[in-house]
Design a protein around this motif. Structure first.
Motif, mmCIF file in Angstrom:
data_model
loop_
_atom_site.group_PDB
_atom_site.id
_atom_site.type_symbol
_atom_site.label_atom_id
_atom_site.label_comp_id
_atom_site.label_asym_id
_atom_site.label_seq_id
_atom_site.Cartn_x
_atom_site.Cartn_y
_atom_site.Cartn_z
ATOM 1 N N LEU A 197 120.938 -43.154 48.822
ATOM 2 C CA LEU A 197 120.344 -42.988 50.140
ATOM 3 C C LEU A 197 119.384 -41.805 50.115
ATOM 4 O O LEU A 197 119.624 -40.813 49.426
ATOM 5 C CB LEU A 197 121.426 -42.747 51.196
ATOM 6 C CG LEU A 197 122.426 -43.871 51.436
ATOM 7 C CD1 LEU A 197 123.423 -43.470 52.523
ATOM 8 C CD2 LEU A 197 121.726 -45.164 51.798
ATOM 9 N N SER A 248 123.669 -42.684 57.880
ATOM 10 C CA SER A 248 125.053 -43.103 57.614
ATOM 11 C C SER A 248 126.021 -42.429 58.584
ATOM 12 O O SER A 248 127.010 -43.028 58.994
ATOM 13 C CB SER A 248 125.446 -42.829 56.155
ATOM 14 O OG SER A 248 125.580 -41.449 55.900
ATOM 15 N N HIS A 251 122.375 -51.780 55.024
ATOM 16 C CA HIS A 251 122.471 -50.400 54.534
ATOM 17 C C HIS A 251 121.392 -49.501 55.124
ATOM 18 O O HIS A 251 120.356 -49.954 55.623
ATOM 19 C CB HIS A 251 122.413 -50.377 53.008
ATOM 20 C CG HIS A 251 121.098 -50.858 52.465
ATOM 21 N ND1 HIS A 251 119.975 -50.066 52.425
ATOM 22 C CD2 HIS A 251 120.726 -52.058 51.956
ATOM 23 C CE1 HIS A 251 118.966 -50.735 51.907
ATOM 24 N NE2 HIS A 251 119.404 -51.972 51.617
ATOM 25 N N CYS A 252 121.624 -48.203 55.012
ATOM 26 C CA CYS A 252 120.687 -47.187 55.486
ATOM 27 C C CYS A 252 119.528 -47.053 54.491
ATOM 28 O O CYS A 252 119.544 -47.658 53.418
ATOM 29 C CB CYS A 252 121.420 -45.855 55.627
ATOM 30 S SG CYS A 252 122.809 -45.936 56.795
ATOM 31 N N ASP A 276 127.503 -46.120 50.166
ATOM 32 C CA ASP A 276 127.243 -44.796 50.752
ATOM 33 C C ASP A 276 126.909 -44.885 52.239
ATOM 34 O O ASP A 276 127.164 -43.937 52.987
ATOM 35 C CB ASP A 276 126.118 -44.093 50.001
ATOM 36 C CG ASP A 276 126.540 -43.654 48.595
ATOM 37 O OD1 ASP A 276 127.741 -43.767 48.259
ATOM 38 O OD2 ASP A 276 125.654 -43.213 47.839
ATOM 39 N N SER A 277 126.357 -46.003 52.679
ATOM 40 C CA SER A 277 126.018 -46.172 54.094
ATOM 41 C C SER A 277 127.261 -46.235 54.978
ATOM 42 O O SER A 277 127.238 -45.779 56.126
ATOM 43 C CB SER A 277 125.194 -47.456 54.299
ATOM 44 O OG SER A 277 123.929 -47.344 53.699
ATOM 45 N N LYS A 282 128.260 -44.198 61.551
ATOM 46 C CA LYS A 282 129.675 -43.893 61.816
ATOM 47 C C LYS A 282 129.889 -43.633 63.306
ATOM 48 O O LYS A 282 130.801 -44.184 63.926
ATOM 49 C CB LYS A 282 130.145 -42.681 61.021
ATOM 50 C CG LYS A 282 131.595 -42.305 61.351
ATOM 51 C CD LYS A 282 131.943 -40.863 61.110
ATOM 52 C CE LYS A 282 131.168 -39.955 61.990
ATOM 53 N NZ LYS A 282 131.769 -38.710 62.372
ATOM 54 N N PRO A 287 119.347 -48.491 59.112
ATOM 55 C CA PRO A 287 120.323 -49.576 59.059
ATOM 56 C C PRO A 287 120.095 -50.545 60.214
ATOM 57 O O PRO A 287 119.238 -50.329 61.058
ATOM 58 C CB PRO A 287 121.653 -48.840 59.220
ATOM 59 C CG PRO A 287 121.318 -47.673 60.102
ATOM 60 C CD PRO A 287 119.922 -47.265 59.696
#
Length: 178
Positions: free
Chosen positions: A21, A29, A9-10, A54-55, A33, A160
């Motif tokens: 986050l 995030s 995760h971020c 959420d990441s 993507k 991340p």
């Protein structure tokens, strides 16, 4: 050839299950993507922790894929108590996989928890699966494919981070995050 993209995760505001986050993490995030958008992702499975979901949400929206939440990807709990020497205790757990602290989970138990998920993924028809998890569990998950993964590799992870596991007769793992 099947590909499993294991994502840490971020940056988040804390370690709690519902930690969100940070502002930097939200930007990460979107960077995540952009980094993964050209991969042929056909399934996304995430830890149910807010920071993990959420990441990966920007990628899920871009790919128009649901985020499947799976408790087996939740972070390994070292202990239910605060320990000022937690880093030393965590390091010890990578040398004694049965070590468990009050309210915690051993590395062995955490690996046993995630192993069935990996078997299900490998047997599934999906070819490019994203798994979103946390640093400690990510290291243990990758250790199932490469026994050299350990404490020093955990320490080297970023938020991340992304590793690609190529599943064939002999699986191969490679850090692909920039």
């Amino acid at each position: 050839m099947k590909s499993i993209l294991v994502v840490r995760h971020c940056k988040a505001s804390g370690q709690e299950r519902n930690a969100v986050l940070t502002k930097e993490g939200l930007q990460q995030s979107h960077d995540l993507k952009n980094f993964l958008m050209n991969k042929p992702v056909d399934r996304i499975i995430s830890s149910p922790f807010t920071r993990a979901v959420d990441s990966i949400e920007p990628l899920a929206k871009f790919k128009d894929l649901p985020i499947e939440k799976d408790d087996r990807l939740a972070e390994r709990i070292l202990s239910s108590k605060d320990h000022p020497d937690w880093l030393k205790l965590l390091e010890h757990s990578f040398y004694d996989f049965e070590a468990v602290l009050e309210g915690g989970e051993s590395n062995r138990k955490a690996m046993e928890r995630v192993r069935p998920l990996l078997k299900e993924i490998i047997a599934s028809p999906y070819q490019c699966i994203v798994l979103v998890t946390h640093g400690n569990l990510m290291t243990l998950l990758l250790k199932l494919f490469d026994e050299r993964m350990g404490f020093s590799e955990w320490k080297a992870l970023s938020n991340p981070d992304v590793y690609e596991v190529t599943v064939q007769e002999e699986s191969r793992i490679q850090r692909i995050w920039k």
